[in-house]
Design an enzyme around this catalytic site. Structure first.
Site, PDB file in Angstrom:
ATOM      1  N   CYS A 252       2.384   3.111   9.368  1.00  0.00           N
ATOM      2  CA  CYS A 252       1.292   3.230  10.334  1.00  0.00           C
ATOM      3  C   CYS A 252       1.794   3.119  11.764  1.00  0.00           C
ATOM      4  O   CYS A 252       2.919   2.689  12.016  1.00  0.00           O
ATOM      5  CB  CYS A 252       0.255   2.117  10.107  1.00  0.00           C
ATOM      6  SG  CYS A 252      -0.415   2.013   8.438  1.00  0.00           S
TER       7      CYS A 252
ATOM      8  N   ARG B 190      -7.366  -2.412   7.463  1.00  0.00           N
ATOM      9  CA  ARG B 190      -7.386  -3.859   7.259  1.00  0.00           C
ATOM     10  C   ARG B 190      -5.989  -4.428   7.498  1.00  0.00           C
ATOM     11  O   ARG B 190      -4.988  -3.864   7.067  1.00  0.00           O
ATOM     12  CB  ARG B 190      -7.857  -4.157   5.840  1.00  0.00           C
ATOM     13  CG  ARG B 190      -7.972  -5.637   5.518  1.00  0.00           C
ATOM     14  CD  ARG B 190      -8.487  -5.817   4.102  1.00  0.00           C
ATOM     15  NE  ARG B 190      -8.555  -7.227   3.737  1.00  0.00           N
ATOM     16  CZ  ARG B 190      -8.951  -7.668   2.549  1.00  0.00           C
ATOM     17  NH1 ARG B 190      -9.308  -6.786   1.611  1.00  0.00           N
ATOM     18  NH2 ARG B 190      -8.992  -8.958   2.286  1.00  0.00           N
TER      19      ARG B 190
ATOM     20  N   CYS C 197      -4.614   6.430  10.572  1.00  0.00           N
ATOM     21  CA  CYS C 197      -4.063   6.459  11.934  1.00  0.00           C
ATOM     22  C   CYS C 197      -3.134   7.637  12.192  1.00  0.00           C
ATOM     23  O   CYS C 197      -2.692   7.839  13.323  1.00  0.00           O
ATOM     24  CB  CYS C 197      -3.347   5.156  12.252  1.00  0.00           C
ATOM     25  SG  CYS C 197      -1.831   4.868  11.297  1.00  0.00           S
TER      26      CYS C 197
ATOM     27  N   CYS D 163      -3.353   1.111  14.222  1.00  0.00           N
ATOM     28  CA  CYS D 163      -4.062   1.508  13.004  1.00  0.00           C
ATOM     29  C   CYS D 163      -5.278   0.609  12.766  1.00  0.00           C
ATOM     30  O   CYS D 163      -5.167  -0.622  12.787  1.00  0.00           O
ATOM     31  CB  CYS D 163      -3.125   1.434  11.806  1.00  0.00           C
ATOM     32  SG  CYS D 163      -3.921   1.985  10.261  1.00  0.00           S
TER      33      CYS D 163
ATOM     34  N   THR E 121       0.821  -1.216   0.000  1.00  0.00           N
ATOM     35  CA  THR E 121       0.000   0.000   0.000  1.00  0.00           C
ATOM     36  C   THR E 121       0.854   1.264   0.000  1.00  0.00           C
ATOM     37  O   THR E 121       0.345   2.354  -0.241  1.00  0.00           O
ATOM     38  CB  THR E 121      -0.921   0.029   1.242  1.00  0.00           C
ATOM     39  OG1 THR E 121      -0.124  -0.079   2.428  1.00  0.00           O
ATOM     40  CG2 THR E 121      -1.911  -1.120   1.187  1.00  0.00           C
TER      41      THR E 121
ATOM     42  N   CYS F 238      -0.071   6.973   6.821  1.00  0.00           N
ATOM     43  CA  CYS F 238      -1.442   6.479   6.698  1.00  0.00           C
ATOM     44  C   CYS F 238      -2.428   7.580   7.083  1.00  0.00           C
ATOM     45  O   CYS F 238      -2.244   8.268   8.092  1.00  0.00           O
ATOM     46  CB  CYS F 238      -1.624   5.264   7.613  1.00  0.00           C
ATOM     47  SG  CYS F 238      -3.317   4.664   7.716  1.00  0.00           S
TER      48      CYS F 238
ATOM     49  N   ARG G 141       4.198   7.074   2.306  1.00  0.00           N
ATOM     50  CA  ARG G 141       3.428   8.194   2.870  1.00  0.00           C
ATOM     51  C   ARG G 141       2.787   7.771   4.199  1.00  0.00           C
ATOM     52  O   ARG G 141       2.548   6.575   4.436  1.00  0.00           O
ATOM     53  CB  ARG G 141       2.341   8.647   1.890  1.00  0.00           C
ATOM     54  CG  ARG G 141       1.283   7.580   1.609  1.00  0.00           C
ATOM     55  CD  ARG G 141       0.170   8.141   0.735  1.00  0.00           C
ATOM     56  NE  ARG G 141      -0.810   7.107   0.405  1.00  0.00           N
ATOM     57  CZ  ARG G 141      -1.789   6.709   1.201  1.00  0.00           C
ATOM     58  NH1 ARG G 141      -1.917   7.246   2.412  1.00  0.00           N
ATOM     59  NH2 ARG G 141      -2.631   5.771   0.810  1.00  0.00           N
TER      60      ARG G 141
END
Length: 379
Positions: A47, A54, A81, A51, A43, A78, A76
C-alpha cells in the site's frame, strides 16, 4: 569487543512500530505518498502511506523505500489505494476536472447521468465526489458557468437576448427569474456597467471604530469597518466603480444607526434586507455563517462539513475574506480548529470584541466550540 557490538547495534533495524514512518501510516498522511510504501503479510498486499484500509498490526508490516521493493515481496497492489498508480484522491480530482471542462464546453447543461456515464461512475458516486472536490453540485457549477457566460456576453456588448441564449438558457423567462441574483442588478443595467446603479451610503461611529453602510435598491450591500472614514469611502468606490454613489440623507442615517445598534448588541438582530452578491459557493458559505447562532462559533472544517464540502476549508476561508457585510454575515464566528481566532478582514481585535459581546449577550456559556478551544485562548 566494544567496536563489534557498536557495529551490530547500528545494523539492527528499527521495529516498525518505532519507525517514524509508521506514525505517518497511522495518520494516513497523503504528503508522504511516493516517499515509501508498506506491505502487510497477513493480507498479502502492499500500500501507499495514505491507504484508507483498516490499520494493520505493525508486527505484520514491512516498510519499503521504493515501489520496486514493495513489488518484490510478491504481494499484490492494494485495490483501495492503488499504490502502482495515482491515488484515489488524484484520480477523483482528474475526473472532476474533466467533468468541469465538459460542462464549460456544453451549450446546454449536461445531465447528471451523462456526466457520470462519461466518467464511468454511478450518478450517486459521481455527485458525491464532485461536491467534495468543488464544493458545488454539478448543477450549481453549471449554473455558475451560465451566469459567467451571461456576464461576459453583456460586458462584450452583446444584446441581453443574445447573451441569454448564448449562455445556454432555453428561454428568457427562466433567465429573468434568476437574473438579479446572478448579476446583482437588471441585465440592462449590468450591460451598461452598472453606470446607472445608485448606491446610497453613510458613515457612522461605533465602539469598534468607523462603520460605512451602503445600500442598493435591493438592500444593504456593504457594511465596512475601519478607522479612517475616507479609506472606507475609497473602498466602497473600488467595490462599485461604475455606480453612482449618493451620500445618505437623514432617513438613511437612521438606517446606519440601526446597523450600529446591531453591532453594539448582536442579540437584537438586524431586520434589514440584504443585497448579497457573490458566487454560488460563496453564498452557500455565507448562508451557513448566518445559521451560526449568536454567541456560538464554528471552525472552517465544521462549516465545510455543513455545506457538504469537507475538503474545501481553504475555499471557506476565501469566502469569509470576500464577505463585505461585516457582522450581518458573521464571518467573525468562524475560528480555527485549534481555537485560534485566525484572520479577519477588519482586524483580529474587532473579531475578538464581536465575539466577547456576543458571549455577553447570549448568556452563560454562550460561546461554544467542539472543544471550547476559543475560551481557552483568552484565559
Amino acid at each position: 569487543m566494544f567496536i563489534t557490538l557498536a557495529k551490530n547495534l547500528k545494523s539492527t533495524p528499527l521495529q516498525v512500530a518505532d519507525d517514524p514512518r509508521w506514525a505517518r501510516i497511522v495518520a494516513r498522511d497523503k504528503s508522504t505518498d511516493g516517499e515509501f510504501w508498506y506491505s502487510v503479510a497477513t493480507t498479502g498486499v502492499y500500500c501507499r502511506p495514505s491507504c484508507p484500509s483498516r490499520r494493520a498490526n505493525p508486527k505484520n508490516v514491512q516498510l519499503h523505500h521504493t515501489l520496486g521493493q514493495a513489488k518484490a515481496t510478491g504481494f499484490r497492489p492494494c485495490r483501495r489505494c492503488n499504490p502502482d498508480g495515482p491515488s484515489l484522491e488524484a484520480g477523483n480530482a482528474a475526473m472532476v476536472a474533466d467533468a468541469c471542462r465538459r460542462i464549460e464546453r456544453s451549450e446546454e447543461e449536461p445531465s447528471l447521468g451523462d456526466l457520470a456515464a462519461a466518467a464511468g461512475r454511478s450518478p450517486g458516486y459521481f455527485h458525491r465526489v464532485f461536491k467534495a472536490v468543488t464544493g458545488l453540485t454539478p448543477k450549481d457549477y453549471a449554473a455558475a458557468q451560465r451566469a459567467a457566460r451571461v456576464r461576459q456576453g453583456l460586458e462584450d456588448g452583446s444584446s441581453v437576448t443574445a447573451a441569454i441564449y448564448d449562455a445556454g438558457f432555453n428561454s428568457s423567462g427562466r433567465f429573468y427569474e434568476k437574473s438579479t441574483g446572478m448579476l446583482g442588478m437588471t441585465p440592462t443595467r449590468y450591460r451598461a456597467g452598472g453606470a446607472h446603479e445608485e448606491i446610497r451610503f453613510a458613515v457612522g461611529e461605533s465602539s469598534l471604530g468607523t462603520i460605512l453602510v451602503a445600500s442598493s435598491q435591493k438592500g444593504v450591500a456593504s457594511i465596512l469597518l475601519g478607522g479612517d472614514p475616507d479609506m472606507l469611502v475609497r473602498d466602497l468606490q473600488d467595490r462599485f466603480p461604475r455606480a453612482r454613489l449618493i451620500g445618505g440623507d437623514r432617513d438613511y442615517e437612521a438606517l446606519v444607526a440601526r446597523v450600529v445598534g446591531f453591532v453594539e448588541a448582536p442579540a437584537l438582530g438586524l431586520d434589514l434586507p440584504l443585497d448579497v452578491r457573490g458566487t454560488a459557493f460563496q453564498q452557500r458559505v455565507w448562508q451557513a455563517l448566518r445559521d451560526i447562532p449568536v454567541g456560538q462559533t464554528a471552525s472552517y472544517a465544521e462549516i465545510a462539513e455543513r455545506i457538504g464540502a469537507p475538503k474545501a476549508t481553504r475555499a471557506i476561508a476565501a469566502a469569509c475574506a470576500a464577505n463585505t457585510l461585516a457582522a450581518a454575515i458573521p464571518c467573525h464566528r468562524v475560528i480555527r480548529k485549534d481555537g485560534a481566532l485566525s484572520g479577519y478582514a477588519w482586524g483580529a481585535e474587532r473579531k475578538r470584541a464581536l465575539l466577547d459581546r456576543e458571549e455577553a449577550s447570549g448568556g452563560p456559556g454562550a460561546v461554544k466550540t467542539a472543544d471550547n478551544a476559543y475560551r481557552s485562548t483568552r484565559a
